[in-house]
Write a protein that holds these residues in place. Structure first.
Motif, PDB file in Angstrom:
ATOM      1  N   TRP A 188      -1.795   5.378  11.630  1.00  0.00           N
ATOM      2  CA  TRP A 188      -0.888   6.529  11.675  1.00  0.00           C
ATOM      3  C   TRP A 188       0.121   6.282  12.801  1.00  0.00           C
ATOM      4  O   TRP A 188      -0.233   6.257  13.978  1.00  0.00           O
ATOM      5  N   THR A 189       1.377   6.061  12.432  1.00  0.00           N
ATOM      6  CA  THR A 189       2.444   5.870  13.416  1.00  0.00           C
ATOM      7  C   THR A 189       3.573   6.865  13.138  1.00  0.00           C
ATOM      8  O   THR A 189       3.645   7.454  12.055  1.00  0.00           O
ATOM      9  N   MET A 190       4.482   7.013  14.087  1.00  0.00           N
ATOM     10  CA  MET A 190       5.592   7.950  13.925  1.00  0.00           C
ATOM     11  C   MET A 190       6.486   7.559  12.757  1.00  0.00           C
ATOM     12  O   MET A 190       6.845   8.391  11.921  1.00  0.00           O
ATOM     13  N   SER A 191       6.848   6.275  12.675  1.00  0.00           N
ATOM     14  CA  SER A 191       7.766   5.849  11.613  1.00  0.00           C
ATOM     15  C   SER A 191       7.143   6.028  10.234  1.00  0.00           C
ATOM     16  O   SER A 191       7.810   6.462   9.292  1.00  0.00           O
ATOM     17  N   ARG A 192       5.869   5.729  10.105  1.00  0.00           N
ATOM     18  CA  ARG A 192       5.207   5.903   8.812  1.00  0.00           C
ATOM     19  C   ARG A 192       5.075   7.378   8.456  1.00  0.00           C
ATOM     20  O   ARG A 192       5.139   7.752   7.297  1.00  0.00           O
ATOM     21  N   ARG A 234       0.801  -1.225   0.000  1.00  0.00           N
ATOM     22  CA  ARG A 234       0.000   0.000   0.000  1.00  0.00           C
ATOM     23  C   ARG A 234       0.835   1.277   0.000  1.00  0.00           C
ATOM     24  O   ARG A 234       0.539   2.212  -0.760  1.00  0.00           O
ATOM     25  N   PHE A 235       1.875   1.359   0.826  1.00  0.00           N
ATOM     26  CA  PHE A 235       2.647   2.595   0.921  1.00  0.00           C
ATOM     27  C   PHE A 235       3.532   2.808  -0.305  1.00  0.00           C
ATOM     28  O   PHE A 235       3.715   3.930  -0.767  1.00  0.00           O
ATOM     29  N   THR A 236       4.052   1.712  -0.854  1.00  0.00           N
ATOM     30  CA  THR A 236       4.858   1.804  -2.075  1.00  0.00           C
ATOM     31  C   THR A 236       4.023   2.345  -3.227  1.00  0.00           C
ATOM     32  O   THR A 236       4.501   3.145  -4.037  1.00  0.00           O
ATOM     33  N   ALA A 237       2.774   1.910  -3.304  1.00  0.00           N
ATOM     34  CA  ALA A 237       1.885   2.371  -4.376  1.00  0.00           C
ATOM     35  C   ALA A 237       1.643   3.866  -4.290  1.00  0.00           C
ATOM     36  O   ALA A 237       1.564   4.559  -5.314  1.00  0.00           O
ATOM     37  N   ARG A 297       1.218  11.856  -0.450  1.00  0.00           N
ATOM     38  CA  ARG A 297       2.664  12.102  -0.517  1.00  0.00           C
ATOM     39  C   ARG A 297       2.968  13.452   0.116  1.00  0.00           C
ATOM     40  O   ARG A 297       2.139  14.366   0.079  1.00  0.00           O
ATOM     41  N   ASN A 298       4.164  13.599   0.673  1.00  0.00           N
ATOM     42  CA  ASN A 298       4.465  14.820   1.426  1.00  0.00           C
ATOM     43  C   ASN A 298       5.070  15.932   0.576  1.00  0.00           C
ATOM     44  O   ASN A 298       5.622  16.880   1.112  1.00  0.00           O
ATOM     45  N   ASN A 299       4.969  15.832  -0.751  1.00  0.00           N
ATOM     46  CA  ASN A 299       5.546  16.878  -1.603  1.00  0.00           C
ATOM     47  C   ASN A 299       4.492  17.775  -2.240  1.00  0.00           C
ATOM     48  O   ASN A 299       4.764  18.481  -3.200  1.00  0.00           O
ATOM     49  N   ASP A 300       3.276  17.753  -1.715  1.00  0.00           N
ATOM     50  CA  ASP A 300       2.200  18.542  -2.311  1.00  0.00           C
ATOM     51  C   ASP A 300       1.266  19.042  -1.203  1.00  0.00           C
ATOM     52  O   ASP A 300       0.304  18.378  -0.826  1.00  0.00           O
ATOM     53  N   LEU A 348       8.587   7.586   5.497  1.00  0.00           N
ATOM     54  CA  LEU A 348       8.116   7.023   4.232  1.00  0.00           C
ATOM     55  C   LEU A 348       7.816   8.065   3.162  1.00  0.00           C
ATOM     56  O   LEU A 348       7.398   7.713   2.059  1.00  0.00           O
ATOM     57  N   GLY A 349       8.020   9.350   3.482  1.00  0.00           N
ATOM     58  CA  GLY A 349       7.688  10.374   2.500  1.00  0.00           C
ATOM     59  C   GLY A 349       6.201  10.579   2.346  1.00  0.00           C
ATOM     60  O   GLY A 349       5.724  11.011   1.292  1.00  0.00           O
TER      61      GLY A 349
END
Length: 341
Positions: free
Chosen positions: A108-112, A90-93, A233-236, A116-117
């Motif tokens: 929702w966790t800290m590492s995720r 799921r996260f790779t997709a 994604r964290n770029n938008d 993971l971006g």
């Protein structure tokens, strides 16, 4: 020489700033509009949250959230392509751009959140991990599972929580892990393990698939915090804000008494909070690339959060899960939305 070096450093800094600005530039909304369709990462099949029928029609709480995004962008909740994703993929997709948003009962966790971006936009379902066992075992508490074999799914937070619980309580256990949810449920149903563990909501959903559902019970212990929510994604930042405010709009609508049935009548309301929410006052949709009636579209096509909850996992559904922590803050729950202001 010093002036040249200073100019070079300044130029390099400008280039970095420009590159950073470009990386943060709004792009997902434009891509979605150009495509004419929202690509939504969904569950492979979990009753109440995301499941297709024999004709490929999807239903569920997470599914309706995807439809709410499509409604606010296109004024059409059907413009969604649901892409089933395993827990492992799921996260790779999402990272690769295969999907625009992941709405798939993900914790929702800290590492995720930091490695993971990705960015979680909020919590659309507060959950916690539990256990299901056969009634004939005579077990009434998870603390009686010493020496038990436990079925669970790989690639989830469930495995770590399971280990933590048994270690903290000085209990022995045998883990029996599988790659997919279907494999895990089938293994438990066939008797390959004594107990089955996943999020409590998942236990009630998966119980419906068992050969004899009434022969099984969910134990009372909740052994973890599982805040489930959509991620982008964290770029938008624009797209992140849009997805986040879809959830907040549905919560505010419920709190203000705005429903799918009365939303047109509510357009005439003199209540300033309702006017701002429905776009008859202010232009709050513009900051996230939407029209002034952005929230009206969501409520008109999908409804408020409470309506969606009851329809899919609440008393109006097969799961019949109580609102509990997912009630509004005004009703003793944790669901709370910032105001449209």
């Amino acid at each position: 020489m010093k002036k040249f070096m200073a100019a070079a450093v300044a130029g390099f800094g400008f280039a970095l700033a420009a590159a950073s600005a470009q990386a943060q530039a709004p792009q997902t909304l434009a891509q979605v509009k150009s495509r004419g369709m929202l690509n939504c990462g969904s569950n492979t099949g979990l009753a109440g949250f995301g499941v297709p029928d024999g004709q490929g029609n999807w239903t569920g709480l997470d599914v309706e959230f995807c439809r709410a995004i499509a409604a606010t962008v296109f004024n059409d909740p059907t413009k969604v392509k649901f892409i089933p994703l395993s827990a492992k993929d799921r996260f790779t997709a999402l990272q690769s751009g295969e999907v625009d948003v992941l709405v798939r009962n993900s914790t929702w966790t800290m590492s995720r959140d930091t490695a993971l971006g990705l960015q979680f936009t909020g919590v659309n379902y507060y959950d916690g991990q539990g256990f299901m066992i056969r009634k004939k075992l005579g077990v009434t508490s998870a603390l009686q599972l010493n020496g038990a074999s436990v079925c669970t799914q790989q690639g989830t937070t469930t495995e770590l929580n399971l280990a933590d619980f048994f270690r903290a309580n000085n209990l022995k256990y045998e883990v029996v892990a599988f790659a997919s949810a279907d494999e895990t449920v089938k293994a438990y149903d066939s008797g390959r393990c004594d107990a089955f563990t996943t999020d409590a909501s998942g236990l009630y959903a998966e119980r419906l698939k068992l050969t004899a559902p009434d022969d099984h019970m969910v134990l009372p212990e909740i052994i973890s915090k599982e805040p489930l929510g959509p991620s982008t994604r964290n770029n938008d930042s624009q797209w992140f804000g849009l997805v986040k405010w879809v959830h907040y709009a549905m919560l505010n609508a419920e709190e203000l008494g705005v429903t799918k049935a009365n939303v047109d009548e509510m357009l005439k309301s003199s209540n300033p909070e309702i006017k701002r929410l429905l776009g008859t006052e202010g232009k709050f949709g513009e900051s996230i690339g939407l029209t002034t009636d952005w929230a009206y579209r969501i409520i008109k096509h999908v409804g408020n959060y409470g309506e969606s909850f009851e329809r899919n996992v609440g008393q109006g559904s097969l799961l019949k899960i109580a609102r509990g922590q997912n009630a509004l803050w005004t009703k003793g729950g944790l669901q709370y939305a910032p105001p449209v202001r």
